[in-house]
Design an enzyme around this catalytic site. Structure first.
Site, PDB file in Angstrom:
ATOM      1  N   LYS A 187     -67.629 -11.822  32.105  1.00  0.00           N
ATOM      2  CA  LYS A 187     -69.068 -11.285  33.236  1.00  0.00           C
ATOM      3  C   LYS A 187     -68.482 -11.047  34.671  1.00  0.00           C
ATOM      4  O   LYS A 187     -68.610 -10.011  34.916  1.00  0.00           O
ATOM      5  CB  LYS A 187     -70.612 -12.177  33.580  1.00  0.00           C
ATOM      6  CG  LYS A 187     -71.133 -11.846  31.917  1.00  0.00           C
ATOM      7  CD  LYS A 187     -71.859 -12.280  31.908  1.00  0.00           C
ATOM      8  CE  LYS A 187     -73.168 -12.702  30.361  1.00  0.00           C
ATOM      9  NZ  LYS A 187     -73.549 -13.357  30.177  1.00  0.00           N
ATOM     10  N   GLN A 219     -75.948 -18.873  32.680  1.00  0.00           N
ATOM     11  CA  GLN A 219     -75.697 -19.117  31.232  1.00  0.00           C
ATOM     12  C   GLN A 219     -76.317 -19.621  30.444  1.00  0.00           C
ATOM     13  O   GLN A 219     -76.478 -21.206  30.882  1.00  0.00           O
ATOM     14  CB  GLN A 219     -73.836 -19.172  30.948  1.00  0.00           C
ATOM     15  CG  GLN A 219     -73.199 -18.844  29.751  1.00  0.00           C
ATOM     16  CD  GLN A 219     -73.174 -17.675  29.107  1.00  0.00           C
ATOM     17  OE1 GLN A 219     -73.157 -16.588  30.200  1.00  0.00           O
ATOM     18  NE2 GLN A 219     -73.634 -17.206  28.056  1.00  0.00           N
ATOM     19  N   ASP A 222     -80.884 -10.703  33.819  1.00  0.00           N
ATOM     20  CA  ASP A 222     -81.278 -10.881  32.698  1.00  0.00           C
ATOM     21  C   ASP A 222     -82.013 -10.587  31.900  1.00  0.00           C
ATOM     22  O   ASP A 222     -82.351 -10.418  30.746  1.00  0.00           O
ATOM     23  CB  ASP A 222     -80.473 -12.287  32.618  1.00  0.00           C
ATOM     24  CG  ASP A 222     -79.491 -12.549  32.031  1.00  0.00           C
ATOM     25  OD1 ASP A 222     -78.774 -11.630  31.075  1.00  0.00           O
ATOM     26  OD2 ASP A 222     -78.909 -13.735  31.222  1.00  0.00           O
TER      27      ASP A 222
END
Ligand code: NAP
Length: 299
Positions: free
Chosen positions: A53, A97, A120
C-alpha cells in the site's frame, strides 16, 4: 474454450497513471493527498500488505504516514491516535490494517474513524450507504472486482452472479454492489449445502473463501466469468487462489489469475478512495472532520 485473462496488473497500472493527473489538479489547489496507515504488531502478511500500500502511494504521488504500534498496545492508544488523525488536515484517508490483536475491539476501532476518511469503507455508515447504493467509499476489494468485470464489456444486469464467501470485507459488499448493478445474486458460505449446485448456474462467479482448489472445473458453467479473490500460500511457497485455474480456464470465458488479478486492484482502489477523499475535502464536500456524521444536516 480457453478463457481470456482479466489482467488486474495491467488495469491497475493504467488507473494509477491517471491518478497522477488528479494529484496534479489537487496540488494546484494546494492539497497533497495523504493516507495514514495504522499497523499493529508484526504479522508477516500484514507487513507485506502494508508495504504494498505504501509503495502504491509512492507510485501515485500520494503521501503515506505509517503509524506502528506494538502487538501489546491498548485499544485506548489506538483510539487516541485515530482521534488525532481524524482532525489532521494532511490526512485524507485512514486505514487500519486488519487483523488487530485480541485485546482490541475491531468494531470500536473502525467506528472511530471519521466517515470522511474511511477509505477502506468499513465504517457502519459506509456499509449502510452501500446497502442503499450510495456509498462514499466502496470497500476496495469488491470495488476492484467491479472494475475488472467492466473490462469484459459484459453487462452484469440480469446475470446470475454467485459470490462464494460472505465476509464483511469481501463477500457481502461484493454481493451488494452487484445487486445494485441489477444482477441476480446468490451468496454461498461454509454452511452452504452442495456448493456446486449453485456455482454451476453462475454466469459470473466471484470466489472469496480462502480455500485453495475449492472451485473445480466441473463446478463452473461453460462460458462463465470467474473472478478469484482468494490468496493462499501453499506449503511449497506458491501463492494460489481458490479456483483450480488451469482446469477452470478451459471452461470459462474470462478468468482472473492469482497473483495478478484482484490483488493489484485492491491496492489501487485504496488510492482511488484516498484521492476521492482529498477531492471532497478540497471541494468542501466532506463533513467537518470533528463532527460526527449523525449531527450533519442532510444535504
Ligand atoms: P474470511 O473472512 O475468512 O471469509 C471467508 C468466507 O468464505 C466466509 O464467509 C466463509 O463462510 C466462506 N467459506 C469458507 N470455506 C468455504 C467453503 N468451503 N465453501 C463456501 N464458502 C466457504 O476471508 P476474507 O477476508 O473474505 O478473504 C477471503 C479470501 O480472499 C482469502 O484468501 C483472502 O486472503 C483473500 N483476499 C484477497 C484480497 C485481494 O486483494 N485479492 C483481499 C481480501 C481478501 P462462513 O461465513 O460460513 O464462515
Amino acid at each position: 474454450m480457453t478463457a481470456q485473462i482479466i489482467d488486474g496488473k495491467h488495469l491497475a497500472r493504467r488507473l494509477r497513471t491517471r491518478f497522477r493527473e488528479r494529484v496534479a489538479a489537487l496540488s494546484m489547489r494546494g492539497v497533497v493527498p495523504g493516507l495514514a496507515v495504522v499497523l499493529v504488531g508484526d504479522n508477516p502478511a500484514s507487513q507485506v500488505y502494508v508495504a504494498n500500500k505504501v509503495k502504491a502511494c509512492e507510485e501515485s504521488q500520494v503521501r503515506s504516514f505509517m503509524h506502528r504500534f506494538p502487538a501489546a498496545c491498548t485499544e485506548t492508544e489506538l483510539l487516541e491516535r485515530i482521534g488525532e488523525l481524524n482532525l489532521d488536515p494532511a490526512t485524507h484517508g485512514i486505514l487500519v490494517q486488519l487483523p488487530l490483536p485480541p485485546q482490541v475491539n475491531v468494531r470500536r476501532v473502525l467506528e472511530s474513524i471519521v466517515v470522511d476518511k474511511d477509505v477502506d469503507g468499513f465504517h457502519l455508515y459506509n456499509v449502510g450507504a452501500l446497502v442503499v447504493g450510495n456509498s462514499i467509499f466502496p470497500p476496495c476489494t469488491p470495488y476492484g472486482v467491479q472494475l475488472l468485470l467492466e473490462t469484459t464489456g459484459i453487462d452484469v444486469a440480469g446475470k446470475n452472479v454467485v459470490v462464494v464467501g460472505a465476509s464483511n470485507i469481501v463477500g457481502k459488499p461484493m454481493a451488494l454492489m452487484l445487486l445494485q448493478k441489477e444482477a441476480t445474486v446468490t451468496i454461498c458460505h461454509a454452511k452452504t449445502r452442495d456448493l456446486a449446485h449453485h456455482t454451476i448456474h453462475a454466469d459470473i462467479l466471484v470466489v472469496a473463501a480462502g480455500k485453495p482448489g475449492l472451485i473445480k472445473a466441473e463446478m463452473v458453467k461453460e462460458g462463465a466469468i470467474v473472478i478469484d479473490v482468494g490468496i493462499n500460500r501453499l506449503a511449497d511457497g506458491r501463492i494460489v487462489g481458490d479456483v483450480d485455474f488451469e482446469a477452470v480456464r478451459e471452461r470459462a470465458a474470462w478468468i482472473t489469475p492469482v497473483p495478478g488479478g484482484v490483488g493489484p486492484m485492491t491496492v489501487t482502489m485504496l488510492i482511488e478512495n484516498t484521492l476521492r477523499s482529498a477531492e471532497r475535502f478540497a471541494q468542501g464536500e466532506a463533513f467537518h472532520p470533528a463532527q460526527p456524521f449523525w449531527q450533519v444536516p442532510a444535504r
